[in-house]
Scaffold this active site. Structure first.
Site, PDB file in Angstrom:
ATOM      1  CE  LYS A 227      46.976  28.696  34.039  1.00 17.94           C
ATOM      2  NZ  LYS A 227      46.022  28.126  33.915  1.00 17.94           N
TER       3      LYS A 227
ATOM      4  CD1 TRP B 220      40.806  33.620  33.658  1.00 22.12           C
ATOM      5  CD2 TRP B 220      41.075  34.953  35.497  1.00 22.12           C
ATOM      6  NE1 TRP B 220      40.493  32.855  34.709  1.00 22.12           N
ATOM      7  CE2 TRP B 220      41.026  33.506  35.815  1.00 22.12           C
ATOM      8  CE3 TRP B 220      41.662  36.008  36.248  1.00 22.12           C
ATOM      9  CZ2 TRP B 220      41.327  33.152  37.042  1.00 22.12           C
ATOM     10  CZ3 TRP B 220      41.879  35.597  37.465  1.00 22.12           C
ATOM     11  CH2 TRP B 220      41.799  34.329  38.015  1.00 22.12           C
TER      12      TRP B 220
ATOM     13  CG  ASP C 127      46.992  38.123  35.000  1.00 20.82           C
ATOM     14  OD1 ASP C 127      47.776  37.288  35.328  1.00 20.82           O
ATOM     15  OD2 ASP C 127      45.767  37.930  35.392  1.00 20.82           O
TER      16      ASP C 127
END
Ligand code: LMR
Length: 396
Positions: free
Chosen positions: A246, A130, A211
């Site tokens: 999300k 990311w 993560d």
């Protein structure tokens, strides 16, 4: 003073959404930022969230501060969702949680904590990762390094490269791993490979930092925790930055968590005191609303069931879009193998397009991807699939 300030470059992901908003073309398509959209291109509030908010609004009696580490009900809900209520880590109380503003906030708190307690640790990230990962840890003053992860030629995990790089990390270094739905590649280790990764990190004395932002978006809540289960072996230490942006669609509520797993409950409690001191000098204590929604939904069996169904519907829509995307690309007879699209999991597909091709898509067709070639599959819809695939073919 400010006249001498020069402009910072736009953010690799959110900067594209800023550009997208300014784009006047009516048929523009934003497949850059990781946001789930339904087939009509909307990102609706989940029904279970609406109901939880209704209940909270009715019951709310105060707006007083949360404690520095946030709501204890939320912390418990986070741990039980990730591990399951019966997991040894949960039962032994050797994990503690700080409610944080989003997964990004949790990463930043972990970075401040590491810098304060282990300032010489290097933090390792996958290539690719990311785009914000390294910046967060560098901003906290830590050294960062990269390990191989994705084999672009084979569109798969470079497992040998990954493992041999991990064998060279120093004791006390920190290795950031994506819990599931690797962002940007969509390629995850198998459970067996996770076991081997956990073995190497334990041998090296390195600390895993997971993560975990997409639990439930890959194969299912439990299946997506395969990496977590491999790393959280008895006695092992671990940091987890998790997010409900999300899987609860709570993007703008900024609701995440930093969970620290220590050797025992006394060590966890002491470490939490240091995390709290990092939080206090950053944002003092977390915002309440998003965490209260999550704790309400996960603490009520009917709402939890509804959430499971809504989450499964999001997951299934993404996999339906993957199949349609692959089928439509294959019908264009490009001579390329597009099967990787349905082998990758989660929100993103790593298209393999070069930055110049991504630029051409944006400039000529108003279609926005991240410049590393990442596409948000969860933003696609059936109505614009032909146009999307024709545009991709035109830049190949
Ligand atoms: C993404 O990768 O698109 C999301 O995690 C949103 C963000 O903050 O970058």
């Amino acid at each position: 003073m400010f006249e001498k300030v020069t402009a910072a470059p736009p953010d690799a992901i959110l900067g594209l959404t800023e550009a997208f908003k300014k784009d006047p073309r009516p048929d523009k398509v934003n497949l850059s930022v990781g946001i789930f959209k339904d087939d009509q291109g909307r990102t609706p509030v989940l029904k279970c969230v609406k109901e939880a908010e209704r209940r909270l609004l009715e019951a709310e009696a105060t707006k007083t501060y949360l404690s520095i580490e946030g709501s204890p009900e939320y912390g418990r809900a986070v741990r039980e969702l990730m591990f399951g209520a019966d997991h040894e880590v949960v039962r032994s109380n050797r994990a503690c949680t700080a409610q944080c503003p989003g997964g990004t906030g949790a990463l930043r708190v972990s970075a401040d904590f590491l810098k304060k307690l282990f300032p010489s640790a290097t933090v390792w990230f996958s290539t690719p990762t990311w785009p914000n990962h390294q910046g967060i840890f560098k901003s906290a003053g830590l050294n960062v390094a990269a390990y191989p992860y994705f084999d672009a030629a084979k569109n798969s995990l470079d497992f040998d490269g990954l493992l041999s790089a991990l064998k060279s990390v120093a004791a006390g270094d920190v290795v950031c791993l994506h819990g599931c739905c690797h962002n940007p590649s969509g390629v995850d280790p198998t459970p067996t490979q996770w076991g081997a990764i956990a073995d190497v990190l334990a041998e090296r004395g390195a600390l895993p930092l997971l993560d975990f932002a997409y639990q439930g978006f890959g194969r299912g809540l439990k299946e997506d925790a395969a990496g977590l289960f491999a790393l959280a072996r008895p006695g092992a230490e671990l940091l987890i930055a998790s997010s409900f942006s999300k899987n609860f669609g709570l993007y703008n509520e900024r609701v995440g968590a930093l969970t620290l797993v220590a050797k025992d409950s006394a060590a966890a409690e002491t470490a939490l005191s240091q995390i709290k001191s990092c939080v206090r000098t950053n944002y003092s204590n977390p915002p309440s609303h998003g965490g209260a929604i999550v704790a309400t939904v996960l603490g009520d069996s009917a709402l939890r069931q509804q959430w499971n169904e809504e989450l499964a519907a999001m997951r299934n829509r993404i996999s339906g879009m993957r199949s349609l995307f692959q089928k439509t690309m294959e019908s264009r007879k490009t001579g390329r193998d597009w099967s990787f699209i349905t082998q990758q999991i989660g929100m993103f597909s790593f298209s393999g397009l070069k930055p110049e091709q991504v630029d051409a898509l944006r400039e000529k067709h108003g279609i926005y991807f991240v410049r590393d070639g990442r596409i948000n599959v969860a933003g696609m819809n059936a109505a614009s699939m032909d146009r999307l695939c024709d545009a991709i073919v035109s830049v190949l």
